[in-house]
Design a protein around this motif. Structure first.
Motif, PDB file in Angstrom:
ATOM      1  N   VAL A 172      33.832  55.500  51.334  1.00 20.61           N
ATOM      2  CA  VAL A 172      33.105  55.495  50.123  1.00 20.61           C
ATOM      3  C   VAL A 172      31.778  54.910  50.757  1.00 20.61           C
ATOM      4  CG1 VAL A 172      34.204  53.473  49.273  1.00 20.61           C
ATOM      5  CG2 VAL A 172      32.989  55.197  47.723  1.00 20.61           C
ATOM      6  N   TYR A 173      30.599  55.461  50.254  1.00 16.04           N
ATOM      7  CA  TYR A 173      29.293  54.707  50.478  1.00 16.04           C
ATOM      8  C   TYR A 173      29.239  53.584  49.499  1.00 16.04           C
ATOM      9  CZ  TYR A 173      24.605  53.663  50.934  1.00 16.04           C
ATOM     10  OH  TYR A 173      23.356  53.143  51.074  1.00 16.04           O
ATOM     11  N   VAL A 174      28.810  52.217  50.104  1.00 15.61           N
ATOM     12  CA  VAL A 174      28.542  51.271  48.993  1.00 15.61           C
ATOM     13  C   VAL A 174      26.921  51.107  48.914  1.00 15.61           C
ATOM     14  CG1 VAL A 174      28.891  48.777  48.445  1.00 15.61           C
ATOM     15  CG2 VAL A 174      30.698  50.460  49.529  1.00 15.61           C
ATOM     16  N   PRO A 175      26.445  51.337  47.926  1.00 15.13           N
ATOM     17  CA  PRO A 175      24.812  51.137  48.088  1.00 15.13           C
ATOM     18  C   PRO A 175      24.366  49.716  47.983  1.00 15.13           C
ATOM     19  CG  PRO A 175      25.586  52.249  45.904  1.00 15.13           C
ATOM     20  CD  PRO A 175      26.858  52.173  46.814  1.00 15.13           C
ATOM     21  N   LYS A 176      23.453  49.419  48.666  1.00  9.42           N
ATOM     22  CA  LYS A 176      22.821  48.059  48.702  1.00  9.42           C
ATOM     23  C   LYS A 176      22.451  47.783  47.191  1.00  9.42           C
ATOM     24  CE  LYS A 176      21.566  47.959  53.617  1.00  9.42           C
ATOM     25  NZ  LYS A 176      20.469  47.928  54.427  1.00  9.42           N
ATOM     26  N   ASP A 177      22.051  48.652  46.485  1.00  4.87           N
ATOM     27  CA  ASP A 177      21.695  48.178  45.180  1.00  4.87           C
ATOM     28  C   ASP A 177      22.310  49.324  44.075  1.00  4.87           C
ATOM     29  OD1 ASP A 177      20.427  47.115  42.959  1.00  4.87           O
ATOM     30  OD2 ASP A 177      18.473  48.166  43.343  1.00  4.87           O
ATOM     31  N   PRO A 178      23.365  48.885  43.839  1.00  2.00           N
ATOM     32  CA  PRO A 178      24.235  50.034  43.115  1.00  2.00           C
ATOM     33  C   PRO A 178      23.450  50.348  41.789  1.00  2.00           C
ATOM     34  CG  PRO A 178      25.439  48.151  43.098  1.00  2.00           C
ATOM     35  CD  PRO A 178      24.154  47.862  44.110  1.00  2.00           C
ATOM     36  N   PRO A 179      23.126  51.995  41.720  1.00  2.00           N
ATOM     37  CA  PRO A 179      22.624  52.420  40.508  1.00  2.00           C
ATOM     38  C   PRO A 179      23.892  52.359  39.313  1.00  2.00           C
ATOM     39  CG  PRO A 179      22.965  54.089  42.061  1.00  2.00           C
ATOM     40  CD  PRO A 179      23.098  52.826  42.667  1.00  2.00           C
ATOM     41  N   ALA A 180      23.551  52.557  38.255  1.00  2.71           N
ATOM     42  CA  ALA A 180      24.686  52.732  37.120  1.00  2.71           C
ATOM     43  C   ALA A 180      25.455  54.149  37.269  1.00  2.71           C
ATOM     44  CB  ALA A 180      23.984  52.740  35.609  1.00  2.71           C
ATOM     45  N   ASP A 181      24.924  55.068  37.693  1.00  2.00           N
ATOM     46  CA  ASP A 181      25.618  56.350  37.979  1.00  2.00           C
ATOM     47  C   ASP A 181      26.391  56.386  39.149  1.00  2.00           C
ATOM     48  OD1 ASP A 181      23.399  56.497  39.454  1.00  2.00           O
ATOM     49  OD2 ASP A 181      22.940  58.744  38.811  1.00  2.00           O
ATOM     50  N   SER A 182      26.403  55.368  39.977  1.00  2.00           N
ATOM     51  CA  SER A 182      27.158  55.323  41.346  1.00  2.00           C
ATOM     52  C   SER A 182      28.685  55.559  41.164  1.00  2.00           C
ATOM     53  CB  SER A 182      26.759  54.062  42.107  1.00  2.00           C
ATOM     54  OG  SER A 182      27.862  53.776  42.755  1.00  2.00           O
ATOM     55  N   PRO A 183      29.336  56.340  42.028  1.00  3.58           N
ATOM     56  CA  PRO A 183      30.783  56.382  41.969  1.00  3.58           C
ATOM     57  C   PRO A 183      31.456  55.067  41.802  1.00  3.58           C
ATOM     58  CG  PRO A 183      29.909  57.974  43.380  1.00  3.58           C
ATOM     59  CD  PRO A 183      28.609  57.190  42.967  1.00  3.58           C
ATOM     60  N   VAL A 184      31.016  54.237  42.730  1.00  6.31           N
ATOM     61  CA  VAL A 184      31.668  52.870  42.817  1.00  6.31           C
ATOM     62  C   VAL A 184      31.515  52.193  41.495  1.00  6.31           C
ATOM     63  CG1 VAL A 184      31.724  50.714  44.219  1.00  6.31           C
ATOM     64  CG2 VAL A 184      31.268  52.795  45.220  1.00  6.31           C
ATOM     65  N   VAL A 185      30.172  52.348  40.894  1.00 11.69           N
ATOM     66  CA  VAL A 185      30.106  51.573  39.705  1.00 11.69           C
ATOM     67  C   VAL A 185      31.082  52.086  38.496  1.00 11.69           C
ATOM     68  CG1 VAL A 185      28.546  51.137  37.760  1.00 11.69           C
ATOM     69  CG2 VAL A 185      27.739  50.852  40.033  1.00 11.69           C
ATOM     70  N   LYS A 186      31.252  53.497  38.665  1.00 10.15           N
ATOM     71  CA  LYS A 186      31.830  54.162  37.741  1.00 10.15           C
ATOM     72  C   LYS A 186      33.447  53.717  37.644  1.00 10.15           C
ATOM     73  CE  LYS A 186      28.958  58.009  36.684  1.00 10.15           C
ATOM     74  NZ  LYS A 186      28.725  59.418  37.087  1.00 10.15           N
ATOM     75  N   ALA A 187      34.028  53.420  38.933  1.00  3.78           N
ATOM     76  CA  ALA A 187      35.446  53.219  39.120  1.00  3.78           C
ATOM     77  C   ALA A 187      35.473  51.592  38.992  1.00  3.78           C
ATOM     78  CB  ALA A 187      35.691  53.554  40.720  1.00  3.78           C
ATOM     79  N   ILE A 188      34.587  50.644  39.257  1.00  4.67           N
ATOM     80  CA  ILE A 188      34.948  49.155  39.363  1.00  4.67           C
ATOM     81  C   ILE A 188      33.973  48.691  38.353  1.00  4.67           C
ATOM     82  CG2 ILE A 188      36.120  49.346  41.608  1.00  4.67           C
ATOM     83  CD1 ILE A 188      33.663  47.936  42.741  1.00  4.67           C
ATOM     84  N   GLY A 189      33.047  49.145  37.969  1.00  2.00           N
ATOM     85  CA  GLY A 189      32.088  48.263  36.965  1.00  2.00           C
ATOM     86  C   GLY A 189      30.976  47.595  37.673  1.00  2.00           C
ATOM     87  N   MET A 190      29.901  47.282  37.025  1.00  2.00           N
ATOM     88  CA  MET A 190      28.628  47.191  37.830  1.00  2.00           C
ATOM     89  C   MET A 190      28.925  45.585  38.165  1.00  2.00           C
ATOM     90  SD  MET A 190      25.600  47.626  38.623  1.00  2.00           S
ATOM     91  CE  MET A 190      24.893  48.868  37.894  1.00  2.00           C
ATOM     92  N   ALA A 191      29.421  44.750  37.622  1.00  2.00           N
ATOM     93  CA  ALA A 191      29.758  43.449  37.976  1.00  2.00           C
ATOM     94  C   ALA A 191      30.271  43.369  39.440  1.00  2.00           C
ATOM     95  CB  ALA A 191      30.131  42.491  37.249  1.00  2.00           C
ATOM     96  N   ALA A 192      31.416  44.077  39.351  1.00  2.00           N
ATOM     97  CA  ALA A 192      32.286  43.845  40.792  1.00  2.00           C
ATOM     98  C   ALA A 192      31.414  44.970  41.739  1.00  2.00           C
ATOM     99  CB  ALA A 192      33.694  44.739  40.555  1.00  2.00           C
TER     100      ALA A 192
END
Length: 121
Positions: free
Chosen positions: A34-54
């Motif tokens: 899974v790609y982890v963006p350096k500056d995660p946008p709110a619509d990132s799959p990672v953000v959707k899965a674990i939340g913005m703070a994490a």
């Protein structure tokens, strides 16, 4: 049943993002990169899965990388069993067969016993 010890492959994620977010990450992406963006946008799959703070904490550690997230199926099964979830609910949550859940629990010595059921022996 006490909370299970996470496998070594999951421990770094727990240290970075915490136990609950690591559970969500493994559940959402276990077995794939899974790609982890350096500056995660709110619509990132990672953000959707674990939340913005994490996701921000994960990005601080692994931003720009694509780590393969461990499957850790046995750990997930044991975690939900420690919450006293019944086998069918665990199977539906993890999208695996109920016999797979039972087999994992039996191998780990954490076989669930329904306290309402009397012993036959």
């Amino acid at each position: 049943m006490t909370a299970p010890t996470p496998p070594p492959q999951v421990e770094p994620y727990i240290e970075i993002i915490g136990h609950d977010a690591a559970l969500d990450l493994v559940k959402a992406f276990g077995g794939v990169r899974v790609y982890v963006p350096k500056d995660p946008p709110a619509d990132s799959p990672v953000v959707k899965a674990i939340g913005m703070a994490a996701a921000v904490r994960l990005a601080a550690a692994l931003g720009g990388e694509s780590p393969r997230i461990p499957v850790a199926r046995a750990w997930l099964v044991q975690h939900y069993a420690s919450l006293q979830w019944p086998v069918p609910r665990i199977a539906r949550e993890l999208r695996i067969a109920d016999f797979s859940v039972r087999r994992i629990l039996e191998r780990q010595g954490g076989r669930q016993v329904d306290e309402r059921q009397t012993s036959l022996f």
